[in-house]
Write a protein that holds these residues in place. Structure first.
Motif, short mmCIF file in Angstrom:
data_model
loop_
_atom_site.label_atom_id
_atom_site.label_comp_id
_atom_site.label_asym_id
_atom_site.label_seq_id
_atom_site.Cartn_x
_atom_site.Cartn_y
_atom_site.Cartn_z
N VAL A 1 0.84 -1.20 0.00
CA VAL A 1 0.00 0.00 0.00
C VAL A 1 0.87 1.25 0.00
O VAL A 1 0.69 2.17 -0.83
CB VAL A 1 -0.95 0.01 1.22
N PHE A 2 1.83 1.30 0.92
CA PHE A 2 2.69 2.48 1.00
C PHE A 2 3.57 2.61 -0.23
O PHE A 2 3.88 3.72 -0.67
CB PHE A 2 3.54 2.42 2.27
N GLY A 3 3.97 1.46 -0.78
CA GLY A 3 4.77 1.50 -2.00
C GLY A 3 4.00 2.09 -3.16
O GLY A 3 4.53 2.85 -3.96
N THR A 4 2.72 1.75 -3.25
CA THR A 4 1.87 2.28 -4.32
C THR A 4 1.68 3.78 -4.17
O THR A 4 1.68 4.54 -5.16
CB THR A 4 0.50 1.57 -4.30
N VAL A 5 1.51 4.24 -2.93
CA VAL A 5 1.33 5.68 -2.68
C VAL A 5 2.58 6.46 -3.04
O VAL A 5 2.52 7.54 -3.65
CB VAL A 5 0.96 5.91 -1.19
N VAL A 6 3.74 5.89 -2.68
CA VAL A 6 5.00 6.58 -2.93
C VAL A 6 5.36 6.60 -4.41
O VAL A 6 6.04 7.50 -4.89
CB VAL A 6 6.13 5.90 -2.12
N LEU A 7 4.86 5.62 -5.17
CA LEU A 7 5.26 5.43 -6.56
C LEU A 7 5.08 6.68 -7.40
O LEU A 7 5.96 7.05 -8.19
CB LEU A 7 4.48 4.25 -7.16
N LYS A 8 3.95 7.38 -7.23
CA LYS A 8 3.66 8.52 -8.11
C LYS A 8 4.54 9.73 -7.82
O LYS A 8 4.59 10.67 -8.62
CB LYS A 8 2.18 8.90 -8.00
N PHE A 9 5.24 9.71 -6.70
CA PHE A 9 6.11 10.83 -6.35
C PHE A 9 7.55 10.60 -6.80
O PHE A 9 8.39 11.48 -6.62
CB PHE A 9 6.08 11.07 -4.84
N LEU A 10 7.82 9.42 -7.37
CA LEU A 10 9.18 9.11 -7.80
C LEU A 10 9.44 9.59 -9.22
O LEU A 10 8.50 9.66 -10.04
CB LEU A 10 9.42 7.61 -7.72
N PRO A 11 10.70 9.88 -9.55
CA PRO A 11 11.03 10.25 -10.93
C PRO A 11 10.73 9.08 -11.88
O PRO A 11 10.76 7.92 -11.48
CB PRO A 11 12.54 10.53 -10.87
N ASN A 12 10.47 9.40 -13.14
CA ASN A 12 10.09 8.37 -14.12
C ASN A 12 11.15 7.30 -14.29
O ASN A 12 10.85 6.12 -14.49
CB ASN A 12 9.79 9.03 -15.47
N ASN A 13 12.43 7.69 -14.22
CA ASN A 13 13.51 6.72 -14.45
C ASN A 13 13.67 5.75 -13.28
O ASN A 13 14.37 4.74 -13.39
CB ASN A 13 14.83 7.45 -14.71
N ILE A 14 13.07 6.02 -12.15
CA ILE A 14 13.17 5.14 -10.98
C ILE A 14 11.89 4.33 -10.78
O ILE A 14 11.91 3.28 -10.12
CB ILE A 14 13.48 5.97 -9.72
N GLN A 15 10.80 4.77 -11.39
CA GLN A 15 9.52 4.10 -11.15
C GLN A 15 9.53 2.63 -11.55
O GLN A 15 8.98 1.79 -10.84
CB GLN A 15 8.41 4.85 -11.91
N MET A 16 10.14 2.30 -12.69
CA MET A 16 10.15 0.91 -13.13
C MET A 16 10.91 0.02 -12.15
O MET A 16 10.49 -1.10 -11.82
CB MET A 16 10.78 0.80 -14.52
N ILE A 17 12.06 0.54 -11.64
CA ILE A 17 12.83 -0.23 -10.66
C ILE A 17 12.00 -0.45 -9.40
O ILE A 17 11.98 -1.55 -8.82
CB ILE A 17 14.14 0.51 -10.33
#
Length: 224
Positions: free
Chosen positions: A21-37
């Motif tokens: 849950v927390f990972g999903t929330v944090v995902l949209k705040f990450l840069p695009n180049n890190i989101q896939m990782i």
């Protein structure tokens, strides 16, 4: 018995769910180049946790159960004793560990076994006892009984080295220098005493019978 207890797998499931849950929330705040990782991390993390859980459950299942999971306290204590026996056997037969370290570890294990025995309610009939030259020796377990006997021999300067190894049958020794029986098999549940291995994997009756033979060979007066 308290039945309001949480299963370990349930706790892991809650932890993994919160991480998702927390990972999903944090995902949209990450840069695009890190989101896939990060997406792959979110996918693999709970799977890894579950695999590690079942690996530990397979190797050491007793570590996941508190006393509340056992039907009675004796079952819990018995599980601890079995674990200590296995650990003692592994240490005693590990030639890569220095002798002095093996002896110290074995002494700690024996002490833990004796402390567990003190927790039990033991009737006088359940104890192992005998009298050596007028001195009574008794204990609740075979290990503590044998240790008490050899402590008596040492305290009274009674030499027993000449009897080592001492046979109790066609295939077994009571005491030896290398921790192996006549058949070549390693002692199953030895205690290490002053550099000697003493086999304790036997019933209380058998342990008493074997030590009486040993003491008689030393020309000591023994009374049951």
């Amino acid at each position: 018995m308290n039945h309001n207890k949480q299963n370990p797998l349930g706790i892991i499931a809650i932890f993994a769910s919160l991480a998702e849950v927390f990972g999903t929330v944090v995902l949209k705040f990450l840069p695009n180049n890190i989101q896939m990782i990060f997406v792959w991390f979110v996918i693999c993390f709970p799977v890894l946790i579950v695999l590690l859980f079942f690996f530990v459950l397979y190797k050491k299942p007793e570590n996941f159960y508190s006393p509340d999971y056992y039907k009675n306290d004796n079952n819990f204590l018995q599980a601890i004793r079995q674990k200590l026996n296995i650990l003692g056997n592994e240490v005693a037969n590990d030639s890569t560990v220095p002798q002095d370290i093996r002896e110290k570890v074995q002494q700690k294990i024996d002490l833990a076994q004796e402390q567990l025995s003190e927790i039990d309610i033991v009737n006088d009939e359940d104890k192992i006892s005998l009298i050596i030259d007028g001195f009574r020796i008794e204990a609740n377990t075979v290990k503590s009984f044998y240790r008490n006997v050899f402590d008596y021999l040492t305290a009274n300067d009674i030499e027993f080295e000449q009897l080592v190894p001492f046979k109790t049958g066609n295939k077994r020794y009571l005491i030896s220098k290398d921790g192996k029986h006549i058949s070549g098999r390693a002692f199953f549940a030895p205690i290490i005493y002053d550099g000697y291995y003493i086999e304790t994997h036997k019933s209380k009756i058998g342990a008493k019978s074997d030590i009486i033979k040993f003491l008689n060979a030393l020309s000591l007066k023994v009374e049951s």
